[in-house]
Design a protein around this motif. Structure first.
Motif, mmCIF file in Angstrom:
data_model
loop_
_atom_site.group_PDB
_atom_site.id
_atom_site.type_symbol
_atom_site.label_atom_id
_atom_site.label_comp_id
_atom_site.label_asym_id
_atom_site.label_seq_id
_atom_site.Cartn_x
_atom_site.Cartn_y
_atom_site.Cartn_z
ATOM 1 N N SER A 317 44.504 29.597 41.169
ATOM 2 C CA SER A 317 44.839 31.026 41.165
ATOM 3 C C SER A 317 43.605 31.915 41.077
ATOM 4 O O SER A 317 42.556 31.503 40.601
ATOM 5 C CB SER A 317 45.770 31.347 39.995
ATOM 6 N N GLN A 321 43.945 34.677 46.600
ATOM 7 C CA GLN A 321 45.395 34.517 46.473
ATOM 8 C C GLN A 321 46.081 35.720 47.125
ATOM 9 O O GLN A 321 45.871 36.863 46.718
ATOM 10 C CB GLN A 321 45.761 34.423 44.985
ATOM 11 N N GLU A 442 41.604 40.981 36.763
ATOM 12 C CA GLU A 442 43.021 40.648 36.889
ATOM 13 C C GLU A 442 43.909 41.743 36.305
ATOM 14 O O GLU A 442 45.086 41.858 36.686
ATOM 15 C CB GLU A 442 43.339 39.306 36.226
#
Length: 453
Positions: A317, A321, A442
């Motif tokens: 991940s 992605q 993220e």
């Protein structure tokens, strides 16, 4: 683990200070994750000392503790546990992994390089999966603690282990190579990552080549010959296999078709050729695939077996992605960043047609004196690849300085950007999110996923 207690004690040159000959299953270094019958390995870190958590580990179910310092009262210890004392728990972990690797009858593939290690590891594991049971490094467990933990997760059912090896300075990969003893080594490229410590790309090459320090005529090094530093490497006491776009290389690719979410190319070696489609975007993944195919060839797979194996690809991940939302597409590549990987990701973004292309770029860490120049270079490179550049963090103005055009926004922090994200992102946007791991971008990806447009 296929080990006995006596094997562990002997491998780590330890002393049994409490011995109840306990049953055990696997090693754990984090008391928050302890399970019944784990071996608690008391590692000393910068901000903690695992030796101080032995009682907690036993209370949570650990059956054995490996320590290098005693902070507990023996009266506090449960009656049915075992304690092994060693000189240094970090070194002992490497010693045990080295012993265990030699005990297991399997092939080890070691993967290193400035960028692309994880994608290459994932591709190798996939290509091999049709013929072999393959273990691969999880996440970024690629240092002197993570790599031995990965080895100790193996058992006799595996045929091949694909182990990632990272470093930030000279001597570190030597330790990992000594522990893992790879049969085959792969080097993806020699970039600028960690140049702050190593000072030059020549030193980065030297550090990466430590993966071959224990090689002999039975070993193989597979390299990306499109890299200016790696292409000069010649056969030594071991075989060198070169991959790239040149038909003179051992494995080469041509007829490359780049699409938004997949890549198709033809592969040719000395004996056969075949066409592959991988569910990963970007020309850089052609080179990563060629490295994986070269590994598979050394392990006697046919092209047909590789074609079937790639269907089992499980990508790690946060590395290119593709996240398809109802109204936007997110390219989540925020696990790490270097100049080479930044350019590769911008190339992937550029494959999207008839949509607004937005790049959200942060700092590339550990570039030292090259940092300003590198960020300027990325700003220039992005000029004809994006419709909107959003630059965040310490080097935002250097990205802006070389960016051609006015379609750029700068922010001091990712929080500043997130606060106004709904005013910037539009329906049908394709958005690349990319920065070094320390930026923790993220959170931007999470905000984009939650965005209501």
């Amino acid at each position: 683990m296929d080990l006995t207690l006596n094997e562990i004690v002997n491998a780590v040159n330890g002393e049994l200070i409490i011995n109840n000959n306990n049953a055990f299953n696997k090693v754990c270094i984090d008391t928050r994750k302890i399970e019944k019958d784990n071996i608690f390995w008391a590692i000393k870190g910068e901000n903690f000392d695992g030796n101080k958590f032995v009682i907690e580990a036993f209370n949570k179910g650990a059956s054995i503790a490996v320590i290098d310092n005693i902070f507990f009262d023996f009266n506090e210890i449960k009656d049915d546990v075992t304690v092994i004392k060693v000189y240094d728990t970090s070194k002992a972990l490497l010693d045990l992994a080295k012993y265990y690797r030699k005990k297991l009858n399997l092939k080890v593939v070691g993967v290193t390089g400035s960028c692309g290690k994880t994608s290459t590891k994932d591709l190798i594991a996939a290509f091999l999966s049709e013929k072999y049971k393959v273990f691969k490094t999880k996440g970024n467990f690629n240092n002197n603690i993570g790599l031995p933990l990965m080895i100790l997760e193996l058992d006799s059912s595996y045929d091949v282990a694909v182990l990632e090896m990272g470093m930030s300075d000279l001597g570190e990969i030597d330790v990992l190579a000594n522990t893992a003893d790879p049969d085959i080594a792969v080097i993806t490229n020699i970039g600028l990552s960690h140049i702050e410590n190593l000072k030059s790309q020549d030193n980065i090459l030297k550090a990466k080549m430590e993966i071959t320090n224990y090689f002999d005529e039975s070993n193989t090094l597979i390299i990306n010959a499109e890299d200016d530093y790696l292409k000069k490497i010649k056969d030594k006491c071991f075989e060198v296999v070169k991959i790239g776009y040149n038909h003179e290389y051992d494995v080469c690719a041509f007829n490359i078709i780049l699409e938004e979410e997949k890549t198709t190319f033809t592969v040719q070696d000395k004996y056969e050729k075949s066409t592959f489609t991988i569910p990963m975007p970007g020309k850089h993944n052609v080179l990563n695939s060629l490295l994986a195919i070269a590994v598979a060839k050394k392990l006697d797979l046919s092209m047909e077996e590789m074609e079937k194996g790639i269907r089992n690809l499980e990508a790690t991940s946060m590395r290119l992605q593709i996240i398809k939302q109802e109204k936007i597409t997110i390219i989540n590549d925020c696990y790490n960043a270097s100049p080479a990987s930044m350019k590769s990701s911008l190339d992937v973004l550029n494959t999207y047609l008839n949509k607004r292309k937005v790049a959200i770029l942060g700092t590339m860490n550990e570039l030292g004196e090259k940092a300003v120049e590198a960020h300027k270079d990325i700003g220039n490179y992005a000029s004809d690849k994006v419709d909107l550049l959003i630059a965040i963090g310490e080097y935002k103005n250097y990205l802006k300085e070389e960016f051609k055009g006015n379609n750029i926004l700068t922010f001091e922090t990712k929080e500043d950007f997130i606060n106004v994200i709904k005013d910037i992102i539009k329906e049908d946007d394709v958005i690349l999110v990319k920065a070094s791991r320390g930026n923790k971008f993220e959170s931007i990806v999470n905000s984009l996923e939650e965005l209501s447009i």
